[in-house]
Write a protein that holds these residues in place. Sequence first.
Motif, PDB file in Angstrom:
ATOM      1  N   SER A  16      -5.358   7.941  11.403  1.00 22.97           N
ATOM      2  CA  SER A  16      -6.742   7.781  10.937  1.00 22.97           C
ATOM      3  C   SER A  16      -6.840   6.515  10.106  1.00 22.97           C
ATOM      4  O   SER A  16      -5.838   6.024   9.589  1.00 22.97           O
ATOM      5  CB  SER A  16      -7.145   8.986  10.075  1.00 22.97           C
ATOM      6  OG  SER A  16      -8.424   8.792   9.509  1.00 22.97           O
ATOM      7  N   ASN A  17      -8.050   5.988   9.992  1.00 20.83           N
ATOM      8  CA  ASN A  17      -8.331   4.930   9.031  1.00 20.83           C
ATOM      9  C   ASN A  17      -9.417   5.369   8.053  1.00 20.83           C
ATOM     10  O   ASN A  17      -9.951   4.565   7.299  1.00 20.83           O
ATOM     11  CB  ASN A  17      -8.758   3.642   9.745  1.00 20.83           C
ATOM     12  CG  ASN A  17      -7.566   2.918  10.357  1.00 20.83           C
ATOM     13  OD1 ASN A  17      -6.520   2.780   9.734  1.00 20.83           O
ATOM     14  ND2 ASN A  17      -7.719   2.456  11.597  1.00 20.83           N
ATOM     15  N   LYS A  56      -9.897  10.603   3.893  1.00 22.62           N
ATOM     16  CA  LYS A  56      -8.827  11.468   4.398  1.00 22.62           C
ATOM     17  C   LYS A  56      -7.453  10.956   3.980  1.00 22.62           C
ATOM     18  O   LYS A  56      -6.588  11.730   3.557  1.00 22.62           O
ATOM     19  CB  LYS A  56      -8.877  11.541   5.937  1.00 22.62           C
ATOM     20  CG  LYS A  56     -10.000  12.377   6.488  1.00 22.62           C
ATOM     21  CD  LYS A  56      -9.865  12.451   8.002  1.00 22.62           C
ATOM     22  CE  LYS A  56     -11.040  13.206   8.617  1.00 22.62           C
ATOM     23  NZ  LYS A  56     -10.899  13.307  10.088  1.00 22.62           N
ATOM     24  N   ILE A  57      -7.240   9.643   4.112  1.00 28.67           N
ATOM     25  CA  ILE A  57      -5.939   9.058   3.777  1.00 28.67           C
ATOM     26  C   ILE A  57      -5.594   9.356   2.320  1.00 28.67           C
ATOM     27  O   ILE A  57      -4.469   9.744   1.993  1.00 28.67           O
ATOM     28  CB  ILE A  57      -5.941   7.525   4.001  1.00 28.67           C
ATOM     29  CG1 ILE A  57      -6.263   7.178   5.464  1.00 28.67           C
ATOM     30  CG2 ILE A  57      -4.607   6.914   3.579  1.00 28.67           C
ATOM     31  CD1 ILE A  57      -5.267   7.672   6.474  1.00 28.67           C
ATOM     32  N   LYS A  58      -6.580   9.212   1.451  1.00 29.61           N
ATOM     33  CA  LYS A  58      -6.365   9.469   0.024  1.00 29.61           C
ATOM     34  C   LYS A  58      -5.932  10.922  -0.197  1.00 29.61           C
ATOM     35  O   LYS A  58      -5.003  11.201  -0.954  1.00 29.61           O
ATOM     36  CB  LYS A  58      -7.673   9.172  -0.724  1.00 29.61           C
ATOM     37  CG  LYS A  58      -7.571   9.208  -2.240  1.00 29.61           C
ATOM     38  CD  LYS A  58      -8.922   8.799  -2.830  1.00 29.61           C
ATOM     39  CE  LYS A  58      -8.983   9.110  -4.303  1.00 29.61           C
ATOM     40  NZ  LYS A  58     -10.337   8.921  -4.848  1.00 29.61           N
ATOM     41  N   SER A  88      -1.665   4.722   6.667  1.00 31.52           N
ATOM     42  CA  SER A  88      -2.767   4.769   7.631  1.00 31.52           C
ATOM     43  C   SER A  88      -2.381   3.989   8.880  1.00 31.52           C
ATOM     44  O   SER A  88      -1.390   3.244   8.890  1.00 31.52           O
ATOM     45  CB  SER A  88      -4.026   4.167   7.015  1.00 31.52           C
ATOM     46  OG  SER A  88      -3.855   2.766   6.829  1.00 31.52           O
ATOM     47  N   MET A  89      -3.154   4.136   9.929  1.00 33.46           N
ATOM     48  CA  MET A  89      -2.930   3.341  11.135  1.00 33.46           C
ATOM     49  C   MET A  89      -2.990   1.857  10.802  1.00 33.46           C
ATOM     50  O   MET A  89      -2.164   1.070  11.271  1.00 33.46           O
ATOM     51  CB  MET A  89      -3.978   3.695  12.206  1.00 33.46           C
ATOM     52  CG  MET A  89      -3.756   5.038  12.869  1.00 33.46           C
ATOM     53  SD  MET A  89      -5.166   5.580  13.877  1.00 33.46           S
ATOM     54  CE  MET A  89      -5.365   4.220  15.028  1.00 33.46           C
ATOM     55  N   ARG A  90      -3.962   1.484   9.976  1.00 34.66           N
ATOM     56  CA  ARG A  90      -4.114   0.069   9.606  1.00 34.66           C
ATOM     57  C   ARG A  90      -2.868  -0.434   8.887  1.00 34.66           C
ATOM     58  O   ARG A  90      -2.348  -1.512   9.172  1.00 34.66           O
ATOM     59  CB  ARG A  90      -5.352  -0.092   8.716  1.00 34.66           C
ATOM     60  CG  ARG A  90      -5.798  -1.541   8.516  1.00 34.66           C
ATOM     61  CD  ARG A  90      -7.085  -1.617   7.702  1.00 34.66           C
ATOM     62  NE  ARG A  90      -8.219  -1.047   8.418  1.00 34.66           N
ATOM     63  CZ  ARG A  90      -8.884   0.043   8.026  1.00 34.66           C
ATOM     64  NH1 ARG A  90      -8.544   0.679   6.930  1.00 34.66           N
ATOM     65  NH2 ARG A  90      -9.902   0.494   8.718  1.00 34.66           N
ATOM     66  N   ASP A  99      -8.069  16.614  13.067  1.00 29.73           N
ATOM     67  CA  ASP A  99      -9.447  16.553  13.527  1.00 29.73           C
ATOM     68  C   ASP A  99     -10.167  17.625  12.745  1.00 29.73           C
ATOM     69  O   ASP A  99      -9.708  18.770  12.681  1.00 29.73           O
ATOM     70  CB  ASP A  99      -9.573  16.783  15.035  1.00 29.73           C
ATOM     71  CG  ASP A  99     -10.935  16.295  15.536  1.00 29.73           C
ATOM     72  OD1 ASP A  99     -11.313  15.157  15.210  1.00 29.73           O
ATOM     73  OD2 ASP A  99     -11.629  17.050  16.226  1.00 29.73           O
ATOM     74  N   SER A 100     -11.225  17.243  12.106  1.00 29.15           N
ATOM     75  CA  SER A 100     -11.904  18.189  11.246  1.00 29.15           C
ATOM     76  C   SER A 100     -13.391  17.960  11.299  1.00 29.15           C
ATOM     77  O   SER A 100     -13.855  16.906  11.736  1.00 29.15           O
ATOM     78  CB  SER A 100     -11.389  18.060   9.803  1.00 29.15           C
ATOM     79  OG  SER A 100     -11.430  16.721   9.381  1.00 29.15           O
TER      80      SER A 100
END
Length: 199
Positions: free
Chosen positions: A12-13, A17-19, A34-36, A74-75
């Motif tokens: 995900s980016n 969510k990442i946090k 993250s992906m980034r 996925d949410s």
Amino acid sequence: MKGQYMKLIIASNNEGKIKEFKKMLTPLGYEPVSMREAGINIDIAEDGTTFSENAHIKAKTIYDMTHTPVLADDSGLSIEFLGGAPGIYSARYAGENATNEDRINKVLGELKGVDKPLRNAKFVCALYFIRDDDYEICVTGECEGFIGEEPVGENGFGYDPIFMIDDDTSMACLTDEEKNRISHRAKALEKLAAELSKK
């Protein structure tokens, strides 16, 4: 795993969510990126029909590219009165380039005049974890509440300001720590942590 962290790509980016994932997974011995941050810049077609299917599609795509442990989620929001919508379309419910405010306004518009007992809703999170070719797992978590009449609170992201956990408190009123104790993602992560601790 003291002093040694296993790199884990979050598929995900989404900065919110990442946090959340970093706060929850770092104490378990993982170094979530993250992906980034992992240098991955692709659009993954989420064409599954359930949260679990979409999480699997994302995790498998990234794992096949990197052969590094991957966690995909996925949410979304499921509203009883709307037959489970927005569901898997939560992020693009008001169109591809819609803002959080656009999505919130669309939901509130669809529930205008609907009484509280019919505004029941839940956040659902499916997590799909692939460690290597021999180990993958899917878990789900849910957080129940109802949709308020207007946005409340300044924290969180997405539909948090209209997702009420009691008459006065939305998910966006909670601190990160409070949210991470009760959220759908927290519950799914608890299940995942329990499974990983068996390994």
